[in-house]
Design an enzyme around this catalytic site. Structure first.
Site, PDB file in Angstrom:
ATOM      1  N   ASP A  89       0.865  -1.186   0.000  1.00 27.02           N
ATOM      2  CA  ASP A  89       0.000   0.000   0.000  1.00 27.02           C
ATOM      3  C   ASP A  89       0.899   1.233   0.000  1.00 27.02           C
ATOM      4  O   ASP A  89       1.527   1.555   1.014  1.00 27.02           O
ATOM      5  CB  ASP A  89      -0.906   0.019   1.239  1.00 27.02           C
ATOM      6  CG  ASP A  89      -2.047  -0.994   1.157  1.00 27.02           C
ATOM      7  OD1 ASP A  89      -1.959  -1.927   0.332  1.00 27.02           O
ATOM      8  OD2 ASP A  89      -3.015  -0.856   1.932  1.00 27.02           O
ATOM      9  N   LYS A 151      -6.794   3.385  -3.074  1.00 26.49           N
ATOM     10  CA  LYS A 151      -7.163   3.330  -1.656  1.00 26.49           C
ATOM     11  C   LYS A 151      -7.405   4.742  -1.152  1.00 26.49           C
ATOM     12  O   LYS A 151      -6.670   5.667  -1.488  1.00 26.49           O
ATOM     13  CB  LYS A 151      -6.035   2.640  -0.881  1.00 26.49           C
ATOM     14  CG  LYS A 151      -6.188   2.630   0.639  1.00 26.49           C
ATOM     15  CD  LYS A 151      -5.014   1.904   1.292  1.00 26.49           C
ATOM     16  CE  LYS A 151      -5.012   2.064   2.805  1.00 26.49           C
ATOM     17  NZ  LYS A 151      -3.865   1.376   3.452  1.00 26.49           N
ATOM     18  N   LYS A 180     -10.076   0.288  -2.224  1.00 26.16           N
ATOM     19  CA  LYS A 180      -9.963   0.003  -0.792  1.00 26.16           C
ATOM     20  C   LYS A 180     -10.425   1.208   0.016  1.00 26.16           C
ATOM     21  O   LYS A 180      -9.914   2.309  -0.154  1.00 26.16           O
ATOM     22  CB  LYS A 180      -8.526  -0.363  -0.422  1.00 26.16           C
ATOM     23  CG  LYS A 180      -8.331  -0.646   1.079  1.00 26.16           C
ATOM     24  CD  LYS A 180      -6.928  -1.153   1.373  1.00 26.16           C
ATOM     25  CE  LYS A 180      -6.667  -1.270   2.870  1.00 26.16           C
ATOM     26  NZ  LYS A 180      -5.310  -1.789   3.172  1.00 26.16           N
TER      27      LYS A 180
END
Length: 220
Positions: A89, A151, A180
């Site tokens: 991430d 995300k 996400k």
């Protein structure tokens, strides 16, 4: 719906102790979450603790500000994968986006994608700091750079995921990428609402409480 498989069970606090990480791993094994998301220093420990399960190890790169150079982010990515990370991430260069330097934003993401090999890359856009137009632009750049997910948030800025942001991000990337939602899910109903809005992962420290139908204390 197996909501547990949507959850990245998360502990990214800088003062996290080994016993807290061990508890996170134990919960992940018990509930069968999609992954645990931990800081890079814990990746090797997490990998060992999850042996024999299908729970992935996720870690963060350029976290939480996104303001390191692309070379540093690429190095972080390679080292994390060597240590056992399955998913990365990464945080975008928010300042570059705000300055209109879209080429740098894209090349920064691409550097991590290339360093990741066949591992999953999620691009944290830090939506709480962006205009809607900036959110659209950076999601398109992440898609162009070959990332797997976009995300919403780090959990360390001014806000977490919102339904509006998840909806916009899903509309922007279509069905080709994951979305996400990080932070903002404090109950089963919250988590379900994010999934219905288009989220395919939910980053939360409250995965156990959510699955039990309890109201979580924290936002992340």
């Amino acid at each position: 719906m197996k909501l547990n498989k949507y959850i990245d069970h998360t502990l990214l606090k800088q003062d996290a102790k080994k016993k807290q990480i061990d508890s996170l791993l134990s919960e992940a094994r018990e509930y069968g979450f999609a992954s645990v998301c931990v800081n890079p220093t814990w990746v090797e420990h997490a990998k060992k603790g999850l042996e024999g399960t299908d729970v992935k190890v996720c870690t963060v790169v350029g976290f939480p500000l996104g303001a390191t150079t692309s070379a540093v982010k690429a190095f972080e990515t390679k080292e994390a994968i060597q240590n056992g990370a399955d998913e990365i991430d990464m945080v975008i260069n928010v300042g570059a986006l705000k300055s209109g330097n879209l080429a740098l934003v894209e090349s920064d993401i691409r550097a991590v994608v290339e360093a990741s090999g066949d591992k999953l890359v999620k691009v944290i856009i830090e939506a709480c700091l962006l205009t809607d137009q900036e959110k659209v632009v950076v999601c398109q750049l992440a898609q162009k750079a070959g990332a797997d997910f976009v995300k919403t948030s780090t959990g360390f800025s001014t806000g977490g995921a919102t339904i509006a942001d998840v909806t916009l991000m899903r509309e922007t990337v279509g069905s080709d990428m994951g979305v996400k939602a990080a932070g903002g899910a404090r109950s089963y109903a919250d988590a379900l609402a994010f999934v219905e809005a288009g989220a395919t992962r939910i980053g939360t420290s409250a995965g156990v409480a959510i699955l039990k139908g309890e109201l979580a204390d924290g936002d992340y």
